[in-house]
Structures are given as structure tokens and as C-alpha cells.
Design a protein around this motif. Structure first.
Motif, PDB file in Angstrom:
ATOM      1  N   UNK A  40      36.601  24.942  26.821  1.00 12.57           N
ATOM      2  CA  UNK A  40      35.636  25.297  25.775  1.00 12.57           C
ATOM      3  C   UNK A  40      35.885  26.722  25.290  1.00 12.57           C
ATOM      4  N   UNK A  41      35.481  26.956  24.048  1.00 16.06           N
ATOM      5  CA  UNK A  41      35.496  28.302  23.464  1.00 16.06           C
ATOM      6  C   UNK A  41      34.281  29.053  24.002  1.00 16.06           C
ATOM      7  N   UNK A  42      34.504  30.221  24.588  1.00 19.42           N
ATOM      8  CA  UNK A  42      33.383  30.945  25.189  1.00 19.42           C
ATOM      9  C   UNK A  42      32.577  31.754  24.187  1.00 19.42           C
ATOM     10  N   UNK A  43      33.238  32.265  23.121  1.00 16.09           N
ATOM     11  CA  UNK A  43      32.558  33.177  22.183  1.00 16.09           C
ATOM     12  C   UNK A  43      31.932  34.320  22.990  1.00 16.09           C
ATOM     13  N   UNK A 233      24.165  33.971  25.734  1.00 17.27           N
ATOM     14  CA  UNK A 233      24.544  33.044  24.664  1.00 17.27           C
ATOM     15  C   UNK A 233      25.928  33.378  24.121  1.00 17.27           C
ATOM     16  N   UNK A 234      26.432  32.462  23.296  1.00 19.70           N
ATOM     17  CA  UNK A 234      27.667  32.691  22.555  1.00 19.70           C
ATOM     18  C   UNK A 234      27.644  31.848  21.300  1.00 19.70           C
ATOM     19  N   UNK A 237      31.172  29.858  14.273  1.00 15.61           N
ATOM     20  CA  UNK A 237      30.938  28.716  13.380  1.00 15.61           C
ATOM     21  C   UNK A 237      31.077  27.386  14.127  1.00 15.61           C
ATOM     22  N   UNK A 238      30.038  26.579  14.090  1.00 13.49           N
ATOM     23  CA  UNK A 238      29.879  25.272  14.753  1.00 13.49           C
ATOM     24  C   UNK A 238      29.721  25.382  16.276  1.00 13.49           C
ATOM     25  N   UNK A 239      29.869  26.567  16.853  1.00 12.54           N
ATOM     26  CA  UNK A 239      29.789  26.748  18.308  1.00 12.54           C
ATOM     27  C   UNK A 239      28.464  27.404  18.688  1.00 12.54           C
ATOM     28  N   UNK A 240      27.760  26.782  19.640  1.00  5.04           N
ATOM     29  CA  UNK A 240      26.553  27.358  20.223  1.00  5.04           C
ATOM     30  C   UNK A 240      26.600  27.104  21.715  1.00  5.04           C
ATOM     31  N   UNK A 241      26.545  28.177  22.504  1.00  5.07           N
ATOM     32  CA  UNK A 241      26.689  28.072  23.954  1.00  5.07           C
ATOM     33  C   UNK A 241      25.590  28.874  24.656  1.00  5.07           C
ATOM     34  N   UNK A 242      25.376  28.549  25.896  1.00  4.09           N
ATOM     35  CA  UNK A 242      24.640  29.453  26.773  1.00  4.09           C
ATOM     36  C   UNK A 242      24.937  29.101  28.221  1.00  4.09           C
ATOM     37  N   UNK A 257      25.692  25.800  32.696  1.00  6.82           N
ATOM     38  CA  UNK A 257      26.538  26.183  31.567  1.00  6.82           C
ATOM     39  C   UNK A 257      26.537  25.036  30.565  1.00  6.82           C
ATOM     40  N   UNK A 258      26.142  25.332  29.333  1.00  6.53           N
ATOM     41  CA  UNK A 258      26.113  24.330  28.267  1.00  6.53           C
ATOM     42  C   UNK A 258      26.892  24.883  27.075  1.00  6.53           C
ATOM     43  N   UNK A 259      27.883  24.122  26.630  1.00 10.23           N
ATOM     44  CA  UNK A 259      28.700  24.490  25.475  1.00 10.23           C
ATOM     45  C   UNK A 259      28.615  23.368  24.452  1.00 10.23           C
ATOM     46  N   UNK A 260      28.497  23.715  23.173  1.00 12.54           N
ATOM     47  CA  UNK A 260      28.361  22.692  22.135  1.00 12.54           C
ATOM     48  C   UNK A 260      29.240  23.001  20.935  1.00 12.54           C
ATOM     49  N   UNK A 261      29.630  21.923  20.246  1.00 12.77           N
ATOM     50  CA  UNK A 261      30.259  22.021  18.928  1.00 12.77           C
ATOM     51  C   UNK A 261      29.478  21.104  17.992  1.00 12.77           C
ATOM     52  N   UNK A 262      28.953  21.662  16.909  1.00 12.95           N
ATOM     53  CA  UNK A 262      28.148  20.895  15.965  1.00 12.95           C
ATOM     54  C   UNK A 262      29.031  20.253  14.900  1.00 12.95           C
ATOM     55  N   UNK A 263      28.610  19.116  14.421  1.00 12.34           N
ATOM     56  CA  UNK A 263      29.292  18.475  13.295  1.00 12.34           C
ATOM     57  C   UNK A 263      29.025  19.263  12.018  1.00 12.34           C
ATOM     58  N   UNK A 264      27.785  19.682  11.840  1.00 17.38           N
ATOM     59  CA  UNK A 264      27.367  20.418  10.641  1.00 17.38           C
ATOM     60  C   UNK A 264      27.788  21.885  10.776  1.00 17.38           C
TER      61      UNK A 264
END
Length: 302
Positions: A40-43, A233-234, A237-242, A257-264
Motif C-alpha cells: 500500500x501507499x503510505x502517504x 492519517x495519510x 488523490x484517491x488514497x485515505x489511510x489511518x 492499520x486501514x488503507x483505502x483507494x477510492x474509485x471517485x
């Protein structure tokens, strides 16, 4: 356990996001694994690794946390908070810059610290803990610079184009700062067990994680006065993590640890922010109910 994974899967799907999650009971080792070993991308989550390196260097006598550093206006890293939006030169101690870096995810404060510590030290700190899938490739300022380069002359409006999003190096774990959910919970467990650095250093890091101001992601899943949420948090664009630790009044403590990539590609997506808290709560509830074991299942989310 399967029911918990199904609920986590459904929550990510309903939020129109891909998700990666790992949750572990810090004391028993019981875990919830939803693609916990995916890259995953950490940002800005990687600022936690930088904070660890800062404290390790202080313990080695390579720097003094009270040391004053300059943050000039020229070349200051961009960002929406902290030193990044201030108009005048700033003189600040390393430990107070660390507070801004963690509490409001201040990019300029992070760059001040990184200039003093160095990327090699960040990678040495994570390697020392056995975080074999965690790597700092760029400074935070450089990561933002790659986005500007990849977007091109159109600028921010181009980020609404899926073809532009697809070519961003900052969103490719192979080409940017990266980790896995399991590596991040391992780091959190080491901090809460006083194993990542000295007990004093771990306590200082835990304190800063507890001062984070953002309540809209992981903390949203635990709206209780007697439950403490400490996290980082991190966002890109399209990435939201914590990543963070949830502590209950009965002594239960859980690294998540939760990492996400949004479609929108929209910058504001409350449903994706909220699903971080929702899935974290599902995982913690399962751990507290004793419905998982140390050999948890894995599910690949859509």
C-alpha cells in the motif's frame, strides 16, 4: 471470523473503495486479516516512521530533540496545515516540529525533521524492527512534486481524469513510500510494548499519536469518552489511510492499520473517511468478542 471479514468486505464495497486492513490484539496476538500483506501507499502515515527515526537518533546522541531549526519561507513544503501555510520564517525545536507533523500532518514540519534525520535513517529504523515491506523512497515534498509533474500543465483539475490518476507515481506502491497493514501494526505494537526505542521515546511517540486532531476516520468508529484513539492519517488523490491504537478502559488495546483507494477521485469523500472507522470497529469488536484466533483468515477485497 468469516462473518467479520464479510462485513469488512461489504463496508469497503458500499463506500466504493478498495481496502486493506490488519488489526491485532497487542497482548494476545489475535488478529483480523483483510489483505494485510498487500503493498500500500503510505502517504503521510510514513511520518510515523520518520518520528521513530528521530527518537532513535536522539537516543544515539546524534541530535537533541530541543535543538532549534529554521524553516524559511523559500522552498517550504506545500500543505494545508501548520508551518506549510505560515507566511513568515519560523524557528522551532525538533520535538515541536514533530508535534505539528503528527497532530496536523504538517508537511513543512516533516521536511524540517527529514532534512535533519535523512531518508536512510528512516529506512534503518523500520529495518531494525523487521518491517521488510516498509520503505521510504521520497521525501514528502518530492512525493508532491511527482504529482505535479505527472499531472502536467493542466494542474489540479486534471486529477478528476482517471487516466491521469492511473499514471501518478505517488499512487504506485512500487515507486513511492510504501508498507503493508501488517508492517504498520507491527510497528504500533512495538511502540505500545516499549520495544521500538527506549521506553521514554515510545511514550513520547504515543503521546504525539494521541494528539492527532482528525476525528473523521478511525476515531469516528469509537465515539466513546472512555475509549482512547491514537493514530496517524495519510492522504493523496484517491488514497485515505489511518493507522492507530484503540485503548479500552478494561485494558484492551488493539493496533489497527486501514488503507483505502477510492474509485471517485473527489477530494471530499466522507463515506470513504468513515469506512476507516467502520471497518476498524468491526475488527476490534471481533477481537474483543474472542471470535478470532492468532491464525486469522485472509480476504482480498475488490
Amino acid at each position: 471470523m468469516n462473518r467479520t471479514l464479510q462485513q469488512i468486505h461489504s463496508a469497503f464495497s458500499e463506500a466504493c473503495a478498495t481496502g486493506w486492513l490488519h488489526a491485532v490484539d497487542i497482548d494476545s496476538g489475535a488478529e483480523v486479516n483483510a489483505n494485510a500483506d498487500g503493498a500500500v501507499v503510505t502517504a503521510s502515515v510514513h511520518k510515523l516512521c520518520l518520528l521513530l527515526a528521530l527518537h532513535q537518533q536522539a537516543e544515539q546522541g546524534l541530535l537533541d530533540l530541543t535543538e532549534q531549526v529554521e524553516c524559511a519561507t523559500d522552498g517550504r513544503a506545500a500543505g494545508p496545515t501548520g508551518l506549510a501555510v505560515m507566511l513568515d520564517p519560523v524557528r522551532i525545536s525538533l520535538r515541536d516540529a514533530a508535534y505539528l507533523m503528527m497532530a496536523v500532518s504538517d508537511n513543512a514540519a516533516a521536511e524540517v525533521i527529514l532534512e535533519r534525520v535523512g531518508l536512510d535513517a528512516v529506512n534503518a529504523a523500520t529495518t531494525r524492527l523487521g518491517l521488510t515491506h516498509t520503505r521510504a523512497v521520497h521525501t514528502f515534498a518530492h512525493t508532491l512534486a511527482t504529482i505535479r509533474e505527472d499531472v502536467g500543465p493542466v494542474g489540479a483539475p486534471a486529477l478528476a481524469d482517471p487516466r491521469v490518476i492511473a499514471r501518478l507515481r505517488a499512487l504506485d506502491p512500487a515507486r513511492t513510500n510504501r508498507s503493508t497493514p501488517r508492517d504498520m501494526t507491527r510497528l504500533l505494537c512495538a511502540l505500545w510494548r516499549d520495544e521500538a526505542c527506549s521506553p521514554e521515546g515510545c511514550a513520547a511517540i504515543r503521546r504525539l499519536l494521541g494528539l492527532q486532531v482528525w476525528p473523521h476516520r478511525m476515531a469516528a468508529g469509537f465515539p466513546f469518552d472512555d475509549v482512547h484513539v491514537a493514530g496517524k492519517t495519510g492522504s493523496l488523490p484517491t488514497v485515505r489511510n489511518e493507522v492507530g491504537v484503540i485503548e479500552y478502559p478494561d485494558g484492551g488495546r488493539y493496533a489497527i492499520a486501514v488503507f483505502t483507494r477510492a474509485v471517485n477521485p473527489a477530494a471530499t469523500l466522507p463515506s470513504v473517511d468513515a469506512v476507516i472507522g467502520t471497518t476498524a470497529r468491526l475488527a476490534v469488536d471481533a477481537l474483543r468478542a474472542g471470535s478470532v484466533t492468532t491464525a486469522a483468515s485472509t480476504t482480498r477485497l475488490p
